[in-house]
Design an enzyme around this catalytic site. Structure first.
Site, mmCIF file in Angstrom:
data_model
loop_
_atom_site.group_PDB
_atom_site.id
_atom_site.type_symbol
_atom_site.label_atom_id
_atom_site.label_comp_id
_atom_site.label_asym_id
_atom_site.label_seq_id
_atom_site.Cartn_x
_atom_site.Cartn_y
_atom_site.Cartn_z
ATOM 1 N N CYS A 183 47.465 17.291 37.439
ATOM 2 C CA CYS A 183 48.224 18.201 36.559
ATOM 3 C C CYS A 183 47.587 19.589 36.382
ATOM 4 O O CYS A 183 48.317 20.587 36.445
ATOM 5 C CB CYS A 183 48.486 17.580 35.198
ATOM 6 S SG CYS A 183 48.219 15.829 35.071
ATOM 7 N N ARG A 219 38.598 8.178 39.841
ATOM 8 C CA ARG A 219 38.121 7.786 38.517
ATOM 9 C C ARG A 219 37.151 6.642 38.693
ATOM 10 O O ARG A 219 37.390 5.733 39.492
ATOM 11 C CB ARG A 219 39.292 7.354 37.623
ATOM 12 C CG ARG A 219 40.259 8.491 37.381
ATOM 13 C CD ARG A 219 41.459 8.020 36.599
ATOM 14 N NE ARG A 219 42.547 8.980 36.751
ATOM 15 C CZ ARG A 219 43.803 8.746 36.404
ATOM 16 N NH1 ARG A 219 44.117 7.579 35.883
ATOM 17 N NH2 ARG A 219 44.731 9.655 36.572
ATOM 18 N N GLN A 278 48.353 9.421 43.846
ATOM 19 C CA GLN A 278 49.544 9.338 43.007
ATOM 20 C C GLN A 278 50.698 10.025 43.725
ATOM 21 O O GLN A 278 50.503 11.046 44.362
ATOM 22 C CB GLN A 278 49.298 10.057 41.680
ATOM 23 C CG GLN A 278 48.211 9.428 40.838
ATOM 24 C CD GLN A 278 47.950 10.233 39.580
ATOM 25 O OE1 GLN A 278 47.801 11.441 39.635
ATOM 26 N NE2 GLN A 278 47.894 9.562 38.454
ATOM 27 N N ASP A 300 52.705 12.086 42.732
ATOM 28 C CA ASP A 300 52.755 12.876 41.510
ATOM 29 C C ASP A 300 53.782 13.999 41.620
ATOM 30 O O ASP A 300 54.050 14.510 42.713
ATOM 31 C CB ASP A 300 51.371 13.498 41.286
ATOM 32 C CG ASP A 300 51.021 13.563 39.813
ATOM 33 O OD1 ASP A 300 51.891 13.245 38.988
ATOM 34 O OD2 ASP A 300 49.871 13.929 39.497
ATOM 35 N N HIS A 348 55.229 17.363 38.830
ATOM 36 C CA HIS A 348 55.303 17.946 37.495
ATOM 37 C C HIS A 348 56.529 18.827 37.419
ATOM 38 O O HIS A 348 56.727 19.684 38.275
ATOM 39 C CB HIS A 348 54.017 18.704 37.185
ATOM 40 C CG HIS A 348 52.847 17.788 37.105
ATOM 41 N ND1 HIS A 348 51.987 17.599 38.157
ATOM 42 C CD2 HIS A 348 52.437 16.945 36.127
ATOM 43 C CE1 HIS A 348 51.090 16.690 37.814
ATOM 44 N NE2 HIS A 348 51.342 16.276 36.590
ATOM 45 N N LYS A 367 57.016 8.849 26.232
ATOM 46 C CA LYS A 367 57.044 8.475 27.651
ATOM 47 C C LYS A 367 57.870 7.227 27.881
ATOM 48 O O LYS A 367 58.242 6.518 26.943
ATOM 49 C CB LYS A 367 55.643 8.269 28.196
ATOM 50 C CG LYS A 367 54.954 7.052 27.642
ATOM 51 C CD LYS A 367 53.719 6.705 28.456
ATOM 52 C CE LYS A 367 52.993 5.533 27.804
ATOM 53 N NZ LYS A 367 51.903 5.011 28.592
ATOM 54 N N HIS A 416 55.466 14.830 33.485
ATOM 55 C CA HIS A 416 54.707 14.184 34.564
ATOM 56 C C HIS A 416 55.524 12.979 34.999
ATOM 57 O O HIS A 416 56.026 12.251 34.148
ATOM 58 C CB HIS A 416 53.365 13.636 34.092
ATOM 59 C CG HIS A 416 52.530 14.563 33.269
ATOM 60 N ND1 HIS A 416 51.371 15.107 33.748
ATOM 61 C CD2 HIS A 416 52.676 15.014 32.003
ATOM 62 C CE1 HIS A 416 50.830 15.848 32.787
ATOM 63 N NE2 HIS A 416 51.601 15.814 31.721
HETATM 64 ZN ZN LIG Z 1 50.358 14.903 35.465
#
Ligand SMILES: [Zn+2]
Ligand SMILES: [Zn+2]
Length: 645
Positions: free
Chosen positions: A338, A367, A385, A387, A389, A473, A519
């Site tokens: 992000c 991580r 991910q 991912d 945005h 979420k 997200h």
């Molecule tokens: Zn994000």
């Protein structure tokens, strides 16, 4: 003195003060009372035998409720401890909670040696004790009394736990010969425990601290009926067969190397191609929905994550900063994509006419998970991910949610996940100061999420107070082919990062405004998704995704040439195929192809060569008859293109 008890359906029962949940159940029916394992009184889960002294809302829990199972499993941990204490006098006890499927107890076995072969003996003793219908008796004790009891018993683990507790909040539970420090709740007596299985033994450091003593953790599960245990053990057996670590190895999809590092998956060629197909599928769909690809580096300056707040969350407990020869320069492996995407948004000024902007990236993040937590592809230290945005105006949140739902539904249907539910996490309405962002925007987003789920007819569980401080979420749960639930994709609204990165757009009013950030990751991560998918389909991937779609089986060497011709035609149509040209019997080749889970087998011999056909066998289904090569190709293309509809 009478009190009013309100049941979940709104009905009211007048009961004498001091009545228990069990008494209320008896008022309803004896059968229900027999099955009550715990109760929720004014929002607190307690023993069904606890006296109720004031007007209260009451919910009764049986085996069919999570809370009922938890009460039984937690009580079973006490039962196991009692059995073990009788069989191994002098052992010391750590903690013994219920878990998602059963319970465990951490035990210091002192000089006794204990192995899997001892478990049966403990199970047997547990069942004998359960039959005694031992009542679990709750007693409030002073801190001094608690310390005296365990000093006398000589259990330093319990003493350490008690020392951390406030005087006045300490309770003991006694059942049979065993007394434990415990908050509860428990079932009233051990009678309903009719089947016991101790599942395994593992080492566990006291309080999770590697510097402290390693205790023996015994996991177990209990049931109110023998046949439920049998069904559970069958499920475990089936789950073992579907274990993605086992199938991933057999199908040569991925591997791990201690030399590379724990929790860092290595995608093998077949796995990498499978993953690429998943990525391409999503890319194609995303393009249709107006996403723009971006690519960002695997590291970023520490300051980037200080700005985003991720340093506070991941900095200490994750991979440590990378230092460079330059004085004071520090980089972090990115724990999230992000912040990078926020900087891309900031790269140029935006007008409301540009919004929504949707940046998508298959972004790899790192991580540091504890080594004990690592598990195949589901818990790793580096993962990618899917991912994206979305930066939009508050009024656009609902529409964007709808579009993300479209994408997620398309994915689930293309991969045969047919049982999907969502969890919607909203603000705690009584504690609004905890959250950032305006009331108006929260209401807009929360209503949008609820409405979208309702319009889609997706079963939704709404959890108040579960939202992150920065926005509501929605999480997607799928049930796999053997009934296990997995959490996959997420859509998260965020009012925080746009604030921290001072993101802006110029509105129709010519003023500066903050966009909302969404997200979203439909797969979640490629690693976890592939793991869940493997366990769902047991390695029998849908045709469009599977590594090898077709295998050609010439019945003898004489037809090798024709087999090669078929192969070329298939390859020209982008169908993944190979020839089994071993000099084995056709029956053997078919069995081997079945083992490899290849969806289509094409058997070719004299008859087929003569008229340009193939004899088709489908994996697990058998003979499908004969078709011309071009018809077969057309069928495959149709079957694989179907996923985009
Ligand atoms: Zn994000
Ligand atoms: Zn307990």
């Amino acid at each position: 003195m009478m009190i009013n008890i309100t049941l979940p359906d709104g009905s009211l029962k007048q009961m004498p003060k001091g009545s228990t949940a069990y008494d209320v159940a008896m008022e309803i029916s004896e059968g229900l009372a027999r099955n009550v394992l715990a109760a929720k009184v004014n929002g607190e889960v307690v023993d069904a035998s606890r006296a109720i002294n004031e007007d209260a809302s009451l919910q009764l829990f049986t085996w069919n409720d999570t809370e009922g199972k938890a009460a039984m499993w937690h009580s079973s941990a006490h039962l196991m401890a009692e059995a073990i204490e009788q069989l191994y006098p002098g052992v010391k006890f750590g903690i013994g909670p219920d878990v998602e499927n059963g319970f465990y107890y951490d035990i210091d076995f002192m000089d006794y040696s204990i192995s899997e072969s001892d478990l049966e003996k403990i199970e047997k003793r547990m069942l004998e004790l359960a039959k005694e219908k031992q009542v679990l008796i709750r007693r409030e004790v002073s801190k001094k009394e608690a310390l005296d009891f365990f000093t006398k018993k000589g259990d330093e683990y319990k003493l350490e736990l008690i020392n951390d507790l406030e005087d006045g909040s300490i309770t003991f539970y006694q059942s049979g010969t065993f007394t434990d420090l415990c908050r509860g709740p428990h079932m009233m007596h051990t009678g309903p425990i009719k089947a016991v299985k101790l599942l395994n033994i593992a080492g566990a450091y006291w309080r999770g601290d590697e510097k402290r003593k390693q205790l023996t953790r015994i996991y177990g599960i209990t049931f109110p009926k023998k046949k439920e245990l049998t069904a559970y053990l069958e499920l475990l057996e089936e789950a073992k067969k579907r274990d993605h670590r086992k199938i991933g190895k057999e199908l040569e999809l991925f591997a791990f190397s201690d030399k590379v590092g724990k929790g860092l998956p290595l995608w093998l060629p077949k796995g990498a191609m499978l993953r690429e197909r998943l990525e391409n599928f999503l890319k194609k769909v995303q393009k249709r929905y107006g996403y723009q690809p971006v690519i960002t580096p695997h590291i970023g300056q520490k300051e980037l994550y200080v700005t985003s707040g991720h340093y506070a969350k991941y900095g200490e407990d994750s991979f440590q900063p990378i230092h460079t020869p330059a004085e004071g320069e520090e980089f972090l492996l990115k724990p999230m994509n992000c912040p990078h995407h926020c900087e891309i948004y900031r790269n140029k000024p935006h007008s409301y006419k540009d919004l929504p902007i949707r940046y998508a990236e298959f972004g790899t993040v790192y991580r540091y998970e504890q080594s004990g937590e690592l598990h195949g592809l589901t818990r790793v230290r580096g993962f990618t991910q899917d991912d994206a945005h979305i930066f939009c105006m508050p009024s656009q949140v609902k529409d964007e949610f709808k579009k993300v739902m479209d994408i997620i539904e398309l994915i689930f249907s293309a991969l045969d996940f047919n049982d999907v539910t969502v969890q919607i996490s909203l603000r705690d309405p009584n504690n609004k100061e905890k959250y950032i962002g305006t009331d108006e925007n929260w209401a807009l987003a929360e209503n949008a999420i609820k409405e979208v789920a309702e319009e889609r007819g997706i079963p939704a569980i709404i959890e108040y107070g579960e939202a992150a401080f920065y926005g509501p979420k929605m999480d997607f749960m799928v049930k796999d082919a053997i009934g296990r639930k997995w959490q996959l994709g997420t859509i998260q609204v965020d009012y925080n990062l746009p604030e921290r990165f001072e993101l802006e757009y110029i509105g129709a009013d010519n003023e500066k405004h903050r966009p909302v950030m969404i997200h979203r990751a439909p797969f979640g991560s490629m690693e976890r998704f592939v793991a869940v998918l493997i366990e769902h389909c047991a390695g029998n991937f849908p045709l469009w995704l599977t590594p090898d779609q077709v295998i050609i089986l010439p019945i003898s060497e004489k037809y090798q040439k024709y087999a090669e011709k078929v192969l070329t035609l298939l390859e020209n149509a982008d169908i993944r195929a190979q020839i089994d040209d071993r000099s084995e019997k056709t029956g053997r080749k078919i069995r081997d192809a079945e083992m490899k889970k290849i969806p289509y087998m094409l058997i070719v011999g004299e008859k087929e060569e003569e008229i340009n056909t193939v004899s088709i066998r489908k994996h697990k289904e058998g003979d499908l008859g004969t078709k011309s090569i071009s018809d077969f190709i057309a069928d495959i293309i149709e079957e694989t293109e179907n996923i985009y509809k």
